[in-house]
Design a protein around this motif. Structure first.
Motif, PDB file in Angstrom:
ATOM      1  N   TYR A 125      69.300  36.174 -33.469  1.00 36.46           N
ATOM      2  CA  TYR A 125      70.744  36.403 -33.532  1.00 36.46           C
ATOM      3  C   TYR A 125      71.115  37.184 -34.797  1.00 36.46           C
ATOM      4  O   TYR A 125      71.934  38.104 -34.762  1.00 36.46           O
ATOM      5  CB  TYR A 125      71.518  35.088 -33.493  1.00 36.46           C
ATOM      6  CG  TYR A 125      71.455  34.336 -32.182  1.00 36.46           C
ATOM      7  CD1 TYR A 125      71.425  35.003 -30.960  1.00 36.46           C
ATOM      8  CD2 TYR A 125      71.441  32.949 -32.165  1.00 36.46           C
ATOM      9  CE1 TYR A 125      71.381  34.305 -29.758  1.00 36.46           C
ATOM     10  CE2 TYR A 125      71.404  32.244 -30.967  1.00 36.46           C
ATOM     11  CZ  TYR A 125      71.368  32.926 -29.770  1.00 36.46           C
ATOM     12  OH  TYR A 125      71.331  32.233 -28.579  1.00 36.46           O
ATOM     13  N   ALA A 126      70.531  36.812 -35.935  1.00 39.95           N
ATOM     14  CA  ALA A 126      70.822  37.528 -37.183  1.00 39.95           C
ATOM     15  C   ALA A 126      70.354  38.977 -37.103  1.00 39.95           C
ATOM     16  O   ALA A 126      71.087  39.894 -37.483  1.00 39.95           O
ATOM     17  CB  ALA A 126      70.167  36.813 -38.367  1.00 39.95           C
ATOM     18  N   ALA A 127      69.153  39.192 -36.593  1.00 40.32           N
ATOM     19  CA  ALA A 127      68.617  40.551 -36.473  1.00 40.32           C
ATOM     20  C   ALA A 127      69.487  41.417 -35.558  1.00 40.32           C
ATOM     21  O   ALA A 127      69.571  42.633 -35.748  1.00 40.32           O
ATOM     22  CB  ALA A 127      67.180  40.512 -35.967  1.00 40.32           C
ATOM     23  N   ALA A 128      70.144  40.797 -34.586  1.00 40.82           N
ATOM     24  CA  ALA A 128      71.012  41.531 -33.656  1.00 40.82           C
ATOM     25  C   ALA A 128      72.392  41.796 -34.247  1.00 40.82           C
ATOM     26  O   ALA A 128      73.206  42.477 -33.625  1.00 40.82           O
ATOM     27  CB  ALA A 128      71.144  40.757 -32.345  1.00 40.82           C
ATOM     28  N   GLY A 129      72.676  41.246 -35.428  1.00 45.23           N
ATOM     29  CA  GLY A 129      73.945  41.521 -36.092  1.00 45.23           C
ATOM     30  C   GLY A 129      75.081  40.579 -35.745  1.00 45.23           C
ATOM     31  O   GLY A 129      76.238  40.875 -36.052  1.00 45.23           O
ATOM     32  N   ILE A 130      74.784  39.438 -35.130  1.00 44.30           N
ATOM     33  CA  ILE A 130      75.841  38.468 -34.812  1.00 44.30           C
ATOM     34  C   ILE A 130      76.235  37.757 -36.111  1.00 44.30           C
ATOM     35  O   ILE A 130      75.400  37.151 -36.781  1.00 44.30           O
ATOM     36  CB  ILE A 130      75.390  37.492 -33.719  1.00 44.30           C
ATOM     37  CG1 ILE A 130      75.136  38.280 -32.420  1.00 44.30           C
ATOM     38  CG2 ILE A 130      76.433  36.390 -33.508  1.00 44.30           C
ATOM     39  CD1 ILE A 130      74.513  37.473 -31.302  1.00 44.30           C
ATOM     40  N   GLU A 131      77.508  37.848 -36.462  1.00 42.17           N
ATOM     41  CA  GLU A 131      77.988  37.419 -37.775  1.00 42.17           C
ATOM     42  C   GLU A 131      77.872  35.915 -38.030  1.00 42.17           C
ATOM     43  O   GLU A 131      77.501  35.498 -39.119  1.00 42.17           O
ATOM     44  CB  GLU A 131      79.445  37.859 -37.945  1.00 42.17           C
ATOM     45  CG  GLU A 131      80.021  37.591 -39.310  1.00 42.17           C
ATOM     46  CD  GLU A 131      79.428  38.462 -40.411  1.00 42.17           C
ATOM     47  OE1 GLU A 131      79.641  38.116 -41.591  1.00 42.17           O
ATOM     48  OE2 GLU A 131      78.761  39.471 -40.111  1.00 42.17           O
ATOM     49  N   GLN A 147      76.410  32.169 -41.857  1.00 40.81           N
ATOM     50  CA  GLN A 147      76.967  33.518 -41.821  1.00 40.81           C
ATOM     51  C   GLN A 147      75.840  34.499 -42.114  1.00 40.81           C
ATOM     52  O   GLN A 147      74.991  34.247 -42.974  1.00 40.81           O
ATOM     53  CB  GLN A 147      78.086  33.690 -42.839  1.00 40.81           C
ATOM     54  CG  GLN A 147      78.756  35.044 -42.745  1.00 40.81           C
ATOM     55  CD  GLN A 147      79.932  35.192 -43.696  1.00 40.81           C
ATOM     56  OE1 GLN A 147      80.062  34.457 -44.674  1.00 40.81           O
ATOM     57  NE2 GLN A 147      80.795  36.159 -43.417  1.00 40.81           N
ATOM     58  N   ARG A 148      75.870  35.621 -41.414  1.00 41.81           N
ATOM     59  CA  ARG A 148      74.814  36.620 -41.565  1.00 41.81           C
ATOM     60  C   ARG A 148      74.963  37.352 -42.892  1.00 41.81           C
ATOM     61  O   ARG A 148      76.053  37.753 -43.276  1.00 41.81           O
ATOM     62  CB  ARG A 148      74.862  37.620 -40.406  1.00 41.81           C
ATOM     63  CG  ARG A 148      73.696  38.582 -40.375  1.00 41.81           C
ATOM     64  CD  ARG A 148      73.743  39.476 -39.158  1.00 41.81           C
ATOM     65  NE  ARG A 148      74.981  40.234 -39.105  1.00 41.81           N
ATOM     66  CZ  ARG A 148      75.192  41.375 -39.724  1.00 41.81           C
ATOM     67  NH1 ARG A 148      74.243  41.916 -40.464  1.00 41.81           N
ATOM     68  NH2 ARG A 148      76.349  42.003 -39.618  1.00 41.81           N
ATOM     69  N   ARG A 149      73.862  37.510 -43.575  1.00 42.77           N
ATOM     70  CA  ARG A 149      73.747  38.342 -44.769  1.00 42.77           C
ATOM     71  C   ARG A 149      72.509  39.199 -44.553  1.00 42.77           C
ATOM     72  O   ARG A 149      71.389  38.702 -44.599  1.00 42.77           O
ATOM     73  CB  ARG A 149      73.576  37.512 -46.044  1.00 42.77           C
ATOM     74  CG  ARG A 149      74.832  36.816 -46.457  1.00 42.77           C
ATOM     75  CD  ARG A 149      75.856  37.826 -47.003  1.00 42.77           C
ATOM     76  NE  ARG A 149      77.088  37.164 -47.323  1.00 42.77           N
ATOM     77  CZ  ARG A 149      78.234  37.347 -46.681  1.00 42.77           C
ATOM     78  NH1 ARG A 149      78.302  38.161 -45.662  1.00 42.77           N
ATOM     79  NH2 ARG A 149      79.317  36.710 -47.047  1.00 42.77           N
TER      80      ARG A 149
END
Length: 182
Positions: A125-131, A147-149
């Protein structure tokens, strides 16, 4: 095992995966391979339903949608089924929602596949850019908000029974973990 269950050998295309239609098992596509898990337990589904109900009004007010168990394409050949997703206003007739339309995903940890939710899906999910990623532990009723960083998630809050999650993005809502079992 998937060969015996689905009569298929080798990598799966997205077209073959989507042609399976609805099944009793939860079938996800991870890098052209199927991941098959048993259907969720009643406790899991109760938590999911109560969480969706708590999100419904604030999500609508924000011009978004909250959906349960939908196909989300993170990249070609990678289509998980999150327990809940807050998405932009998408065409509900299309069987797959693109990751760039997803504002928050939620997984409710099942004891049988906890590593998938805590490690594999979190990374995907993080690699796909989901915040935003909300992870709910159904045994302890603890909610972890990430939260994505960059390409990873950073934990923003941990909410235990007796406490209140104050979500401010992508929608404003407060959720008490014990309310998810009403």
């Amino acid at each position: 095992m998937t060969t015996a269950v689905f009569g298929h050998d080798g990598p799966w295309t997205e077209e073959e995966y989507l042609a399976l239609g609805e099944t009793q098992e939860r079938v996800e596509l991870f890098d052209w391979s199927l991941c098959v898990t048993p259907g969720p337990t009643p406790r899991h589904q109760n938590i999911s339903g109560e969480l969706r109900a708590a999100l419904r009004t604030p999500v609508r007010q924000a011009g978004l949608r909250v959906l349960e168990a939908v196909n989300v394409r993170l990249r070609p050949g990678r289509i998980p089924i999150p327990d809940l997703a807050i998405v932009e206003d998408v065409d509900l007739r299309i069987p797959v929602i693109e990751a760039n339309s997803v504002r928050l995903v939620c997984e409710i940890i099942s004891p049988s596949n906890a590593a998938t939710d805590k490690v594999l899906k979190m990374h995907y999910y993080a690699a796909a850019g989901i915040e935003w990623y909300l992870l709910v532990d159904q045994e302890s009723l603890t909610m972890h908000l990430y939260q994505r960083r960059g390409a990873h998630y950073v934990e923003r809050s941990v909410t235990k029974a007796g406490e209140t999650l104050e979500l401010t993005d992508p929608v404003r809502v407060t959720i008490r973990p014990e309310d998810l079992l009403d």
